[in-house]
Scaffold this motif. Sequence first.
Motif, PDB file in Angstrom:
ATOM      1  N   TYR A 185      -1.947   1.524  -6.119  1.00 60.19           N
ATOM      2  CA  TYR A 185      -2.163   0.217  -5.492  1.00 60.19           C
ATOM      3  C   TYR A 185      -2.902  -0.720  -6.459  1.00 60.19           C
ATOM      4  O   TYR A 185      -2.510  -1.865  -6.653  1.00 60.19           O
ATOM      5  CB  TYR A 185      -2.954   0.406  -4.195  1.00 60.19           C
ATOM      6  CG  TYR A 185      -3.361  -0.884  -3.525  1.00 60.19           C
ATOM      7  CD1 TYR A 185      -2.458  -1.605  -2.757  1.00 60.19           C
ATOM      8  CD2 TYR A 185      -4.653  -1.372  -3.648  1.00 60.19           C
ATOM      9  CE1 TYR A 185      -2.823  -2.786  -2.133  1.00 60.19           C
ATOM     10  CE2 TYR A 185      -5.027  -2.544  -3.027  1.00 60.19           C
ATOM     11  CZ  TYR A 185      -4.119  -3.245  -2.276  1.00 60.19           C
ATOM     12  OH  TYR A 185      -4.494  -4.416  -1.667  1.00 60.19           O
ATOM     13  N   CYS A 244      -7.989   0.930   0.578  1.00 60.03           N
ATOM     14  CA  CYS A 244      -7.311   0.160  -0.475  1.00 60.03           C
ATOM     15  C   CYS A 244      -7.774  -1.294  -0.467  1.00 60.03           C
ATOM     16  O   CYS A 244      -8.064  -1.872  -1.519  1.00 60.03           O
ATOM     17  CB  CYS A 244      -5.795   0.203  -0.281  1.00 60.03           C
ATOM     18  SG  CYS A 244      -5.016   1.769  -0.699  1.00 60.03           S
ATOM     19  N   ILE A 291       0.869  -1.166   0.000  1.00 58.54           N
ATOM     20  CA  ILE A 291       0.000   0.000   0.000  1.00 58.54           C
ATOM     21  C   ILE A 291       0.910   1.220   0.000  1.00 58.54           C
ATOM     22  O   ILE A 291       1.934   1.226   0.687  1.00 58.54           O
ATOM     23  CB  ILE A 291      -0.940  -0.026   1.229  1.00 58.54           C
ATOM     24  CG1 ILE A 291      -1.932  -1.183   1.061  1.00 58.54           C
ATOM     25  CG2 ILE A 291      -1.658   1.300   1.410  1.00 58.54           C
ATOM     26  CD1 ILE A 291      -2.846  -1.412   2.214  1.00 58.54           C
TER      27      ILE A 291
END
Length: 106
Positions: free
Chosen positions: A77, A26, A7
């Motif tokens: 990401y 995320c 991340i």
Amino acid sequence: MKARVQIPSRLKKERSKAYNAFCDYCLLGATRSLKKLCDEYRRQRDCDSAVEIPTQRGRTLDTWSSRFGWQERVEEYDLAMREINQEGMEKEVFDGAAKPANRIHK
């Protein structure tokens, strides 16, 4: 060994609660939304009061997302995740195609 996607790093002025929320954002995956994250935090709070959640306010998530560029950062990401998934699919196809029994099975 399977590659791990990192991340994006915490920004200088980003407090830990905001960064933790970003990490959770995320991990929600491709269908993520700030509303889904807020709902998840509220669900966690209702299920276990000992769980420390970054916030239960949608407005706070909106502020953090805007201030710390979550949309741009989450794209980084997601791109890394897509690359790893693509590599895995290609490996499976090429490895599997090399074995006659796998070609029939698949």
